[in-house]
Motif scaffolding. Sequence first.
Motif, short mmCIF file in Angstrom:
data_model
loop_
_atom_site.label_atom_id
_atom_site.label_comp_id
_atom_site.label_asym_id
_atom_site.label_seq_id
_atom_site.Cartn_x
_atom_site.Cartn_y
_atom_site.Cartn_z
N ILE A 125 0.87 -1.18 0.00
CA ILE A 125 0.00 0.00 0.00
C ILE A 125 0.90 1.23 0.00
CG2 ILE A 125 -1.83 1.27 1.17
CD1 ILE A 125 -2.72 -1.33 2.46
N TYR A 126 0.71 2.07 -0.99
CA TYR A 126 1.50 3.29 -1.14
C TYR A 126 0.64 4.49 -0.74
CZ TYR A 126 4.74 0.38 -3.81
OH TYR A 126 5.63 -0.60 -4.20
N GLY A 127 1.03 5.14 0.35
CA GLY A 127 0.20 6.22 0.88
C GLY A 127 0.41 7.57 0.23
N LEU A 138 3.12 19.77 8.47
CA LEU A 138 2.16 18.82 9.04
C LEU A 138 0.82 19.47 9.37
CD1 LEU A 138 4.53 16.91 11.50
CD2 LEU A 138 3.78 16.18 9.23
N THR A 139 0.71 20.76 9.22
CA THR A 139 -0.52 21.47 9.62
C THR A 139 -1.45 21.76 8.46
OG1 THR A 139 0.47 23.68 9.35
CG2 THR A 139 0.78 22.57 11.47
N LEU A 140 -0.99 21.61 7.24
CA LEU A 140 -1.80 22.00 6.09
C LEU A 140 -3.03 21.11 5.93
CD1 LEU A 140 -1.90 24.06 3.81
CD2 LEU A 140 -0.60 22.46 2.39
N TYR A 141 -2.86 19.80 6.14
CA TYR A 141 -3.98 18.85 6.04
C TYR A 141 -4.00 18.01 7.33
CZ TYR A 141 -3.49 20.16 1.16
OH TYR A 141 -3.38 20.87 -0.01
N PRO A 142 -4.46 18.59 8.43
CA PRO A 142 -4.36 17.90 9.73
C PRO A 142 -5.23 16.65 9.84
CG PRO A 142 -5.67 19.90 9.93
CD PRO A 142 -5.06 19.93 8.55
N SER A 143 -6.23 16.51 8.98
CA SER A 143 -7.12 15.34 9.02
C SER A 143 -6.81 14.35 7.91
CB SER A 143 -8.58 15.79 8.93
OG SER A 143 -8.93 16.62 10.02
N ARG A 144 -5.58 14.40 7.41
CA ARG A 144 -5.19 13.50 6.32
C ARG A 144 -5.34 12.04 6.75
NH1 ARG A 144 -1.21 16.04 8.76
NH2 ARG A 144 0.58 14.88 9.57
N PRO A 145 -5.50 11.14 5.81
CA PRO A 145 -5.87 9.76 6.16
C PRO A 145 -4.73 8.95 6.78
CG PRO A 145 -5.57 9.99 3.79
CD PRO A 145 -5.51 11.37 4.36
N ARG A 146 -5.15 7.94 7.53
CA ARG A 146 -4.27 6.91 8.07
C ARG A 146 -4.45 5.64 7.23
NH1 ARG A 146 -4.76 8.01 14.58
NH2 ARG A 146 -5.07 10.26 14.43
N LEU A 147 -3.56 4.67 7.42
CA LEU A 147 -3.64 3.49 6.55
C LEU A 147 -4.50 2.36 7.10
CD1 LEU A 147 -0.21 2.88 4.78
CD2 LEU A 147 -2.23 4.09 3.99
N ILE A 148 -4.11 1.75 8.23
CA ILE A 148 -4.77 0.51 8.69
C ILE A 148 -5.05 0.61 10.18
CG2 ILE A 148 -4.49 -1.97 9.01
CD1 ILE A 148 -2.63 -1.95 6.55
N LEU A 163 4.11 -1.38 3.56
CA LEU A 163 3.43 -0.11 3.68
C LEU A 163 4.41 1.03 3.44
CD1 LEU A 163 1.36 -0.88 6.91
CD2 LEU A 163 0.74 -1.33 4.52
N TYR A 164 4.03 1.94 2.54
CA TYR A 164 4.91 3.02 2.16
C TYR A 164 4.25 4.39 2.40
CZ TYR A 164 7.65 -0.57 -0.24
OH TYR A 164 8.40 -1.69 -0.54
N ASP A 165 4.87 5.17 3.25
CA ASP A 165 4.62 6.60 3.38
C ASP A 165 3.14 6.95 3.54
OD1 ASP A 165 5.69 9.09 3.74
OD2 ASP A 165 5.61 9.63 1.63
N ALA A 166 2.55 6.51 4.63
CA ALA A 166 1.18 6.90 4.95
C ALA A 166 1.10 8.42 5.13
CB ALA A 166 0.72 6.22 6.24
N PRO A 167 -0.02 9.03 4.73
CA PRO A 167 -0.20 10.46 5.04
C PRO A 167 -0.12 10.72 6.54
CG PRO A 167 -1.79 9.75 3.40
CD PRO A 167 -1.11 8.51 3.90
N MET A 168 -0.65 9.77 7.33
CA MET A 168 -0.49 9.80 8.77
C MET A 168 -0.22 8.37 9.21
SD MET A 168 -2.84 11.77 11.67
CE MET A 168 -2.98 13.31 10.76
N PHE A 169 -0.49 7.99 10.41
CA PHE A 169 -0.04 6.74 11.01
C PHE A 169 -0.30 5.52 10.12
CE2 PHE A 169 -1.59 9.32 14.77
CZ PHE A 169 -0.37 9.99 14.91
N HIS A 170 0.56 4.49 10.28
CA HIS A 170 0.50 3.32 9.41
C HIS A 170 -0.40 2.21 9.96
CE1 HIS A 170 4.02 5.39 7.73
NE2 HIS A 170 3.80 4.69 6.63
N VAL A 171 -0.04 1.64 11.11
CA VAL A 171 -0.81 0.52 11.67
C VAL A 171 -1.14 0.80 13.13
CG1 VAL A 171 -0.83 -1.95 12.22
CG2 VAL A 171 0.32 -1.14 10.13
#
Length: 378
Positions: A125-127, A138-148, A163-171
């Motif tokens: 999964i490529y984030g 890190l403040t521009l899109y504070p509600s950006r998605p997490r992966l799993i 898992l590659y480069d989640a917008p925010m947390f991975h697992v």
Amino acid sequence: MLSSFFIGVTLLMGLHVQTASAFIECSVLDYGAVADNSTDLGPALTKTWQECVIPQVTTTVATDVLLYVPAGNYLLASTVTFDDAENWNLHIAGDIYLPFDPDLTGTMLTFENCENILLNGPGAIYGNGYRYRPDGDLTLYPSRPRLIRFQTCNNCEITQVYLYDAPMFHVTIIGDNNVAHDMAIIASHIGETDGFDMSGNNNYVHDVSVENGDECVTVKTPTNGFLAERITCKWTAGCNIGSFGSGATGVDVQNVYYSDVTISNSDAGVMIKSYPNCQGTVKNVTYTGFTLDAAAYPIYISAFWEGGTDDTGTLEISDVTFENFAGSGTPTRPGVLLDCNKATPCESITFSDISLTDTTADTFTNACGTGLSGLEAC
């Protein structure tokens, strides 16, 4: 390839399924998915689960029914929640890509109130997280998605998916008796890219590697029983307990064991970190067999990690063992820093076979234990 195991194709109950000697395959390609990195995979995942997987689950063996993402490139442009899922396998053989969408929030793949779920690869999964953090903002899109996320899930497993480069947390895994193993996370060297955040009872992480700019394999509250071993962390913030959030009450973390961990070029080695106004208990923690290379704050317990000097907390940290630590820190920071609440000093902090170079002098505040010069006995 999975197809080598199939002995035939059968149409059952009007469902697009392939019957095998050992499992049933429910392919997303039969429910609207297109491997073109353009068509949203989300609706096909949901439809495949609802119309094929759920009706076919008749045993408690997760690998008997596969929700299958075949080889190919897929776009995941919407979040998917598998609620009350049990006894099946999400098998990702393809590569899944997140788009850049400023309005995309939440967690891309959520298992909620689940039991005995296997999520495995060999896919990825490529984030595309860097697109949500232009110039490291890190403040521009504070509600950006997490992966799993596994939320209130028991007896689940995640393995062999990259898992590659989640917008925010991975697992994130919350629940009991879950396992994450034999997989890798690679992300930008920036904050809010946590690798594995774990809470619950008797969870296990082993044989994983994490490269990011934040937590590697970290324990959150509440936890009773956690084992991590054979972990590799690069450019991370270390293998930690916490943090617990400002004003947190009822913190309860106990019976935690980390073994055979390699940490390099990181902001920390191991940390127990909190705010100065937290309450609760952290006890019976062991860190053993750590190899460090340029890890700032190799060993760090702090009730003041998030700043502030108003010492109003009563977080009780006790029976913590550090043993067999070798390698280097950084020349401007102490090898060991203990900074605990005045009302509830850290007690029974034990050190043995600590050999750290390129550090300043150890610092102890409101702490007692054995094994290091300058540390008061309890």
